[in-house]
Design an enzyme around this catalytic site. Structure first.
Site, mmCIF file in Angstrom:
data_model
loop_
_atom_site.group_PDB
_atom_site.id
_atom_site.type_symbol
_atom_site.label_atom_id
_atom_site.label_comp_id
_atom_site.label_asym_id
_atom_site.label_seq_id
_atom_site.Cartn_x
_atom_site.Cartn_y
_atom_site.Cartn_z
ATOM 1 C CE LYS A 97 -7.015 -1.945 -11.028
ATOM 2 N NZ LYS A 97 -6.107 -2.392 -9.910
ATOM 3 N N GLY A 158 -2.602 -0.837 -1.227
ATOM 4 C CA GLY A 158 -1.536 -1.451 -0.503
ATOM 5 C C GLY A 158 -1.593 -1.324 1.106
ATOM 6 C CB ALA A 184 -7.288 -0.303 -3.688
ATOM 7 N N GLY A 185 -7.084 -1.900 -1.043
ATOM 8 C CA GLY A 185 -7.069 -1.979 0.442
ATOM 9 C C GLY A 185 -7.340 -3.210 1.189
ATOM 10 C CG ASN A 206 -0.814 -7.225 -5.883
ATOM 11 O OD1 ASN A 206 -0.227 -6.482 -6.910
ATOM 12 N ND2 ASN A 206 0.156 -8.389 -5.668
ATOM 13 C CB THR A 207 -0.558 -5.419 -0.993
ATOM 14 O OG1 THR A 207 -0.275 -4.414 -2.033
ATOM 15 C CG2 THR A 207 0.435 -5.235 0.025
#
Length: 260
Positions: A97, A158, A184-185, A206-207
């Site tokens: 990645k 995040g 992301a986001g 993830n977050t």
């Protein structure tokens, strides 16, 4: 759901997950298992490459998933290529990645250095999965140089703001000849479902899982959301229409009365 192929890898799950921000590696492992994910990304800077018993890798490999090393922390193409080569040697995978974000505040990807690195890594035989802006033109350029997929951001890393770049993501999905992974986001299962309903091939989260009060249950929620969104896309969503359209005739019985 149809399986997803990226490079020479085939995945039943279209939910990819990260390993950062969990309160413990044990909790991270349990959450990953709950997601059903078959591809887990890990930052090279968090891995002790010279240590056989690295605790993070030990817990990840217990889940029997594919490792996706990422180059988070590099500042340019030269550093990214070097990091990818280290990862291939240490982790025995051609998957990478690619993340090049020199701005420490917003962590936005550098499009120029990303394109340069992708071209070189593809020539070196890597299965390159680049994290990028939701830029349709850049996505086509990356496709041309041999990336295995494109990973446009939904919103800053995040931020949990969801699909702030929704209109650009639609264009990317429409034009792409390689898988599109929204990365992301994404801050809620509904965001993931929406991305899948739009036709994204996968999402990376993830977050939103790691910092929730119950990462294991949140992992399950994301798993269900991704499955539902993909099923909806494959079934073809009903068209959006102006005005009201009754699902059943509302006045037909009145005609019967008039005929009495």
């Amino acid at each position: 759901m149809e399986p997803l192929k990226i490079g020479d890898k085939t995945f039943s799950s279209r939910l990819f997950v990260g390993t950062g921000k969990f309160s413990s590696n044990t909790l991270m492992r349990d959450a990953v298992i709950a997601t059903g994910s078959e591809l887990v990304t890990v930052a090279l800077k968090r891995v002790e490459l010279g240590t056989e018993d690295d605790d993070l890798l030990h817990h990840i490999t217990q889940t029997k998933v594919n490792l996706l090393p990422n180059t988070s922390g590099v500042r340019n193409a030269r550093e990214a290529v070097f990091a990818a080569q280290l990862a291939r040697e240490a982790l025995e995978t051609n998957l990478v990645k690619l993340e090049i974000h020199p701005d420490p505040r917003y962590l936005l990807p550098d499009p120029v250095e990303t394109l340069k690195a992708c071209e070189e890594l593809a020539k070196l035989g890597f299965i390159v999965m680049p994290y990028i802006h939701a830029d349709p033109v850049l996505c086509k350029r990356l496709e041309d140089v041999g990336t295995a997929c494109v990973m446009p951001l939904g919103a800053p890393i995040g931020s949990n703001k969801g699909l702030a770049a929704k209109e650009f993501l639609k264009i990317i999905i429409e034009q792409s000849n390689v898988p599109v992974v929204v990365d992301a986001g994404i801050g809620a299962p509904s965001h993931a479902a929406q991305a899948m309903e739009m036709g994204a091939d996968a999402v990376l989260v993830n977050t939103a899982i790691a910092v929730s009060e119950d990462p294991v249950e949140m992992g399950r929620a994301f798993r269900l959301a991704v499955e539902a969104g993909r099923m909806a896309f494959e079934s073809s969503l009903a068209p959006v229409m102006d005005g009201a359209h009754a699902s059943s005739p509302m006045t037909a019985f009145l005609n019967e009365i008039d005929n009495l």
